[in-house]
Design an enzyme around this catalytic site. Sequence first.
Site, mmCIF file in Angstrom:
data_model
loop_
_atom_site.group_PDB
_atom_site.id
_atom_site.type_symbol
_atom_site.label_atom_id
_atom_site.label_comp_id
_atom_site.label_asym_id
_atom_site.label_seq_id
_atom_site.Cartn_x
_atom_site.Cartn_y
_atom_site.Cartn_z
ATOM 1 N N LYS A 191 0.863 -1.188 0.000
ATOM 2 C CA LYS A 191 0.000 0.000 0.000
ATOM 3 C C LYS A 191 0.896 1.235 0.000
ATOM 4 O O LYS A 191 1.468 1.607 1.007
ATOM 5 C CB LYS A 191 -0.939 0.048 1.202
ATOM 6 N N GLU A 265 9.637 1.019 10.591
ATOM 7 C CA GLU A 265 10.743 1.935 10.266
ATOM 8 C C GLU A 265 10.167 3.339 10.346
ATOM 9 O O GLU A 265 9.392 3.754 9.469
ATOM 10 C CB GLU A 265 11.275 1.646 8.854
ATOM 11 N N CYS A 299 14.110 10.434 6.636
ATOM 12 C CA CYS A 299 13.974 10.007 8.026
ATOM 13 C C CYS A 299 15.288 10.093 8.792
ATOM 14 O O CYS A 299 15.307 10.383 9.978
ATOM 15 C CB CYS A 299 13.438 8.585 8.073
ATOM 16 N N GLU A 397 9.919 15.829 14.765
ATOM 17 C CA GLU A 397 10.333 15.706 13.369
ATOM 18 C C GLU A 397 9.528 16.709 12.536
ATOM 19 O O GLU A 397 8.295 16.663 12.520
ATOM 20 C CB GLU A 397 10.057 14.278 12.896
HETATM 21 P P1 NAD Z 1 2.708 8.596 7.310
HETATM 22 O O1 NAD Z 1 2.967 7.883 8.575
HETATM 23 O O2 NAD Z 1 1.762 9.731 7.310
HETATM 24 O O3 NAD Z 1 2.138 7.562 6.222
HETATM 25 C C1 NAD Z 1 2.846 6.402 5.866
HETATM 26 C C2 NAD Z 1 1.888 5.398 5.235
HETATM 27 O O4 NAD Z 1 0.945 4.966 6.215
HETATM 28 C C3 NAD Z 1 1.056 5.947 4.069
HETATM 29 O O5 NAD Z 1 0.975 4.949 3.070
HETATM 30 C C4 NAD Z 1 -0.289 6.201 4.717
HETATM 31 O O6 NAD Z 1 -1.357 6.180 3.795
HETATM 32 C C5 NAD Z 1 -0.377 5.033 5.684
HETATM 33 N N1 NAD Z 1 -1.294 5.193 6.819
HETATM 34 C C6 NAD Z 1 -1.664 6.354 7.434
HETATM 35 N N2 NAD Z 1 -2.501 6.080 8.467
HETATM 36 C C7 NAD Z 1 -2.632 4.731 8.509
HETATM 37 C C8 NAD Z 1 -3.361 3.844 9.354
HETATM 38 N N3 NAD Z 1 -4.115 4.285 10.361
HETATM 39 N N4 NAD Z 1 -3.286 2.512 9.117
HETATM 40 C C9 NAD Z 1 -2.506 2.035 8.112
HETATM 41 N N5 NAD Z 1 -1.807 2.831 7.260
HETATM 42 C C10 NAD Z 1 -1.872 4.168 7.467
HETATM 43 O O7 NAD Z 1 4.130 9.027 6.728
HETATM 44 P P2 NAD Z 1 4.485 9.976 5.491
HETATM 45 O O8 NAD Z 1 4.102 11.375 5.807
HETATM 46 O O9 NAD Z 1 4.018 9.358 4.210
HETATM 47 O O10 NAD Z 1 6.088 9.834 5.487
HETATM 48 C C11 NAD Z 1 6.912 10.563 6.324
HETATM 49 C C12 NAD Z 1 7.299 9.758 7.556
HETATM 50 O O11 NAD Z 1 7.923 8.528 7.180
HETATM 51 C C13 NAD Z 1 8.340 10.480 8.396
HETATM 52 O O12 NAD Z 1 8.005 10.346 9.750
HETATM 53 C C14 NAD Z 1 9.629 9.734 8.081
HETATM 54 O O13 NAD Z 1 10.603 9.844 9.088
HETATM 55 C C15 NAD Z 1 9.135 8.357 7.916
HETATM 56 N N6 NAD Z 1 10.088 7.543 7.152
HETATM 57 C C16 NAD Z 1 10.819 6.602 7.818
HETATM 58 C C17 NAD Z 1 11.770 5.844 7.119
HETATM 59 C C18 NAD Z 1 12.596 4.800 7.814
HETATM 60 O O14 NAD Z 1 13.107 3.910 7.143
HETATM 61 N N7 NAD Z 1 12.770 4.850 9.118
HETATM 62 C C19 NAD Z 1 11.963 6.062 5.756
HETATM 63 C C20 NAD Z 1 11.195 7.025 5.119
HETATM 64 C C21 NAD Z 1 10.253 7.766 5.825
#
Ligand code: NAD
Length: 495
Positions: A191, A265, A299, A397
């Site tokens: 997803k 992650e 991240c 963040e």
């Molecule tokens: P987000 O947490 O808003 O969304 C991530 C994913 O989760 C999306 O596909 C979203 O549609 C889905 N999602 C949202 N609510 C959900 C729920 N209740 N149940 C299931 N899925 C749900 O993150 P974002 O804004 O897309 O990305 C930025 C974040 O990702 C930052 O916090 C960044 O640090 C983190 N990130 C971490 C890594 C790592 O490897 N540690 C890498 C890249 C990004």
Amino acid sequence: MPMSTTPLPPSASFVANAFLEPSGPREEVIVNPATEEVLGRVTSAEDRDVDAAIGAARRAADTGAWSSSTPRERSAALEALVDVLASDTQRILELVVAETGCPITAAAGHQVGLPLDHLRYWADVARRPDLLGHPPRVTVRPDGSGVLGGWTVRREPLGVVAAITPYNFPFLQTVMKIGPALAAGNTVVLKPSPLTPYSTLMVAEAAQKAGLPDGVINVVTGGAEVGEQLITDPRVDLVSFTGSDHVGSRIAGAVSARLARLVLELGGKSALIVCEDADLEIAGKAGAQSITFHAGQGCALTTRHLVHRGVLDRYLDMLVARVGAIRVGDPTDPATGMGPLIRESAVIRTERYVHDAVQQGARVATGGTRGGHDRGFYYEPTVLADVSNAWPIAREEIFGPVAVVIPFADEDEAIELANDSSYGLAGHVVSKDPARAFALACRLRTGSVDINGGPGYTSPEVPFGGYKRSGVGRENGPQGLDEYTQFKTIKYHAG
Ligand code: NAD
């Protein structure tokens, strides 16, 4: 590069090797963050589509060609997939740049070349007996007179993996999940973020062309509600999530309640420690990179700059000069060093953090505005000095191009400040003394640490992940493979 001529992949979910018709009550409008133009519309999966995708993955895991395939066959299938993707890199690059706004020069490496390298690594792992197999062992009678029996340990796939990815590195994150999942023999329902789904849909297209068996890779499009349905379905054995800590913690609650496996992650607020003996050229370059790389939407970026008081003023001058030399603008221009943020909401969030920090007493050393762009979701690279580690700007963040500079008096204080964070993803130490840098790296409570610029490359062979609120489990390398497998011991009698 005329993005409007780049062919888009089919704009709907991918189930059992076929794209669904792009029509339904819900859709996501995909916007180019640099131009604010509509790139396309992607139909969101309905409940029945998610149900069908999990069903297809379950069948392929339990009874299909995938579960009975040999490691060699899985390796060949992954190689076929990477070959199809590698033959289409220009299009992948154009779409990644168009949907994420990441500047093309950085994207060519980090968003396209690196992911293909990762996928090749997993194609290789899929046939490596040292990682996937365990040789049988026998036990003999204590007097050596005969064999009692023996055992073998099998590394088995978990079954169906739900892989949920964020918007910032959509192709890389997709590949980092399907590589180990498929190498270990699992099937996947992906997803992607509703903001950047095209990179993942391109992988589905490639899976079709590469002839992967039905149901091995499935994609469901849409937002949180689609993700919720995936993580709560009892047919899903592992939820592998990359995203923010607040969504991760919500997912952990739902997945733990049904005792399924989980990899998280999550985000970070990592520290760059600039020692008194640091090479300030290296420190300034690392500092500028932590602010401008993908406009701060990474991240593992080290957005808290902890600087020895003795070099504070010189470091700040160096950092401001370096940041000022980076061209902000059109991500399709190879000379651009920093592009836009993903959406207007991200610019507003960044503005709010900077505004509140200034109210608390922070000094804007550079940036602090949107700049003079007539379109696109831009915010200038921003350095804030005179910041306390206790303020929200240093603790939360932002995911925008902002770093804070905080002085320290000695190494103990540097470590105390660095570890005084709810996150623990990465870190960076700059010192001319390698032994000092190594010792400091060992004291950081984070999943990885760079020293003096690091290798500049995220190898698929070494584990990546976080301490504390930055995550649970690891991606990449043998440790990443473990997350996608379980071990079975089969014991037999010799008599
Ligand atoms: P987000 O947490 O808003 O969304 C991530 C994913 O989760 C999306 O596909 C979203 O549609 C889905 N999602 C949202 N609510 C959900 C729920 N209740 N149940 C299931 N899925 C749900 O993150 P974002 O804004 O897309 O990305 C930025 C974040 O990702 C930052 O916090 C960044 O640090 C983190 N990130 C971490 C890594 C790592 O490897 N540690 C890498 C890249 C990004």
